[in-house]
Design a protein around this motif. Structure first.
Motif, short mmCIF file in Angstrom:
data_model
loop_
_atom_site.label_atom_id
_atom_site.label_comp_id
_atom_site.label_asym_id
_atom_site.label_seq_id
_atom_site.Cartn_x
_atom_site.Cartn_y
_atom_site.Cartn_z
N ASP A 10 0.82 -1.21 0.00
CA ASP A 10 0.00 0.00 0.00
C ASP A 10 0.86 1.26 0.00
O ASP A 10 0.36 2.36 0.23
CB ASP A 10 -0.96 0.02 1.20
CG ASP A 10 -0.24 0.07 2.54
OD1 ASP A 10 1.01 0.15 2.55
OD2 ASP A 10 -0.92 0.04 3.58
N TYR A 27 -8.70 -4.67 -5.61
CA TYR A 27 -7.25 -4.82 -5.55
C TYR A 27 -6.52 -3.49 -5.39
O TYR A 27 -5.29 -3.47 -5.31
CB TYR A 27 -6.75 -5.52 -6.82
CG TYR A 27 -7.31 -6.91 -6.99
CD1 TYR A 27 -7.24 -7.84 -5.96
CD2 TYR A 27 -7.91 -7.29 -8.18
CE1 TYR A 27 -7.77 -9.12 -6.11
CE2 TYR A 27 -8.43 -8.57 -8.35
CZ TYR A 27 -8.36 -9.47 -7.31
OH TYR A 27 -8.88 -10.74 -7.46
N GLN A 29 -5.47 -0.23 -3.15
CA GLN A 29 -5.29 0.12 -1.74
C GLN A 29 -5.50 1.62 -1.58
O GLN A 29 -4.77 2.41 -2.18
CB GLN A 29 -3.87 -0.27 -1.28
CG GLN A 29 -3.59 -1.77 -1.34
CD GLN A 29 -4.37 -2.55 -0.29
OE1 GLN A 29 -4.81 -2.00 0.72
NE2 GLN A 29 -4.56 -3.84 -0.54
N TYR A 30 -6.51 1.98 -0.79
CA TYR A 30 -6.86 3.39 -0.63
C TYR A 30 -7.06 4.05 -2.00
O TYR A 30 -6.60 5.17 -2.26
CB TYR A 30 -5.80 4.12 0.18
CG TYR A 30 -5.48 3.45 1.49
CD1 TYR A 30 -6.40 3.47 2.55
CD2 TYR A 30 -4.28 2.76 1.67
CE1 TYR A 30 -6.12 2.84 3.74
CE2 TYR A 30 -3.99 2.11 2.87
CZ TYR A 30 -4.92 2.16 3.90
OH TYR A 30 -4.64 1.51 5.08
N ASN A 34 -0.94 -0.29 -6.74
CA ASN A 34 0.45 -0.48 -6.30
C ASN A 34 1.18 -1.44 -7.24
O ASN A 34 0.57 -2.16 -8.03
CB ASN A 34 0.47 -0.98 -4.86
CG ASN A 34 0.22 0.14 -3.86
OD1 ASN A 34 1.15 0.73 -3.32
ND2 ASN A 34 -1.06 0.44 -3.61
N LEU A 56 -5.36 -11.50 -2.23
CA LEU A 56 -5.22 -10.53 -1.15
C LEU A 56 -4.81 -11.26 0.14
O LEU A 56 -5.13 -12.45 0.31
CB LEU A 56 -6.53 -9.79 -0.94
CG LEU A 56 -7.00 -8.90 -2.09
CD1 LEU A 56 -8.45 -8.45 -1.89
CD2 LEU A 56 -6.08 -7.69 -2.24
N PRO A 86 -0.01 -5.33 5.79
CA PRO A 86 -1.25 -4.81 6.36
C PRO A 86 -1.77 -5.69 7.52
O PRO A 86 -1.29 -6.81 7.71
CB PRO A 86 -2.22 -4.88 5.18
CG PRO A 86 -1.74 -6.07 4.41
CD PRO A 86 -0.24 -6.04 4.51
#
Length: 345
Positions: A10, A27, A29-30, A34, A56, A86
């Motif tokens: 991330d 898929y 992130q925020y 990535n 994931l 994460p």
């Protein structure tokens, strides 16, 4: 051929509008793409004969991995689990660590690189000892798994380290890293005891090394070896949260010296054998810093500080780094998958 990619990064945003638009939102992130997912999506687009399975962290299971012909870890390994980056509920704590490691250790999970290689990379105490024997330059290191403060201070005194650091085996970034002054520890040994009290619940081994003052000034030369061959290098200089720089390596003499040490390091890594054939790791990163024994800033005083496997940060999200990492690694993983399956993986 079905190939799994275990993702989870991330902090390494990849800018490609076309790839972003076709990537399923789950898929991102925020809401950002990535590099790990970008590699998998590039393969999905460029190699229609490859059935890509993007996994994931929360979806990792032995049953899922067994369905693929090979699985590459790109964004969530046992070090990520330890530091919680994460956060994955089912893999929290020591029970979660054992659960994840059990999956990655199972041969039917078809994880590459295999657990024996990963264990070596994750165990800095082991690889520093091996590389020292191979005459690869490393900074002198004390490894401790019992926390006798007086013995530790005595060992530091014998080495005449006026300033030193302690960091955990299995830590990443600067988690668990702390600097000490010998004079202060002699006055108050509880400084060291408090450090271990705060960290021993998460880590069982620690490395003690002399503080290298050149690290903050000159940073690290992070060198990338793709399929055993040198590919590119970056110079990272970390002088605090608001003063972190990523640059190209301009000094050719330093680059060549680190390449020489790096090649020796690559040659000293454990051999991965599949069906009697030696298979090179897809990517290894060797990190060098200066200056050994706090000597002058000269190429010959650079030393190996760290080794990481294929989920290492690539730094291509920095505008100074132009290497086509995502495209090259997509091609590398496809070729590696074919190589592994042909060898009987």
């Amino acid at each position: 051929m079905k190939v799994g990619f275990i993702v989870g990064k991330d902090d390494e945003i990849y800018s490609d509008d076309n790839l972003y638009d076709i990537t399923p939102k789950k898929y991102l992130q925020y809401e950002e793409l990535n590099t790990d997912v970008a590699i998998a999506m590039t393969i999905k687009q460029s190699y229609p004969d490859i059935n890509v399975d993007i996994i994931l962290p929360k979806d990792i299971s032995l049953q899922r991995l067994k369905k693929n012909d090979v699985n590459f870890i790109l964004g969530y390994d046992c070090i990520n689990q330890i530091v919680g980056e994460p956060y994955v509920k089912k893999f929290t704590g020591k029970t979660g660590y054992n659960k994840l490691r059990s999956i990655y250790s199972n041969k039917s999970a078809k994880v590459f690189p295999p657990i024996e290689f990963l264990d070596f990379i994750w165990s800095k105490d082991k690889y520093l000892e091996k590389f020292y024997k191979k005459k690869i330059p490393i900074t002198p290191t004390i490894t401790v798994s019992t926390f006798n403060t007086s013995k530790i201070i005595s060992s530091v005194q014998k080495k005449n380290w006026q300033q030193f650091i302690i960091k955990p085996v299995g830590g990443t970034v600067a988690i668990g890293f702390e600097r000490f002054k010998l004079s202060e520890c002699l006055k108050n040994p509880l400084l060291i005891q408090e450090y271990f009290n705060n960290n021993k619940k998460d880590y069982s081994k620690f490395l003690i090394q002399e503080l290298i003052t050149g690290f903050r000034k000159h940073g690290e030369i992070k060198m990338f070896w793709i399929n055993g061959e040198y590919s590119y290098a970056v110079n990272t200089v970390d002088r605090g949260e608001d003063n972190y720089k990523v640059k190209i390596v301009k000094d050719k003499k330093i680059l060549e010296e680190c390449k020489k040490f790096g090649q020796n390091t690559i040659n000293a890594l454990p051999k991965i054998k599949v069906g009697g054939k030696v298979i090179k790791p897809a990517l290894v990163r060797t990190d060098f810093t200066c200056c050994l024994n706090n000597s002058m800033h000269l190429p010959q005083y650079y030393f190996l500080n760290e080794v990481e496997h294929q989920d290492a940060g690539s730094y291509v999200n920095n505008e100074n780094i132009k290497y086509p990492y995502v495209q090259v690694m997509a091609d590398t993983f496809v070729k590696k998958a074919h190589e592994l399956i042909n060898a009987g993986f």
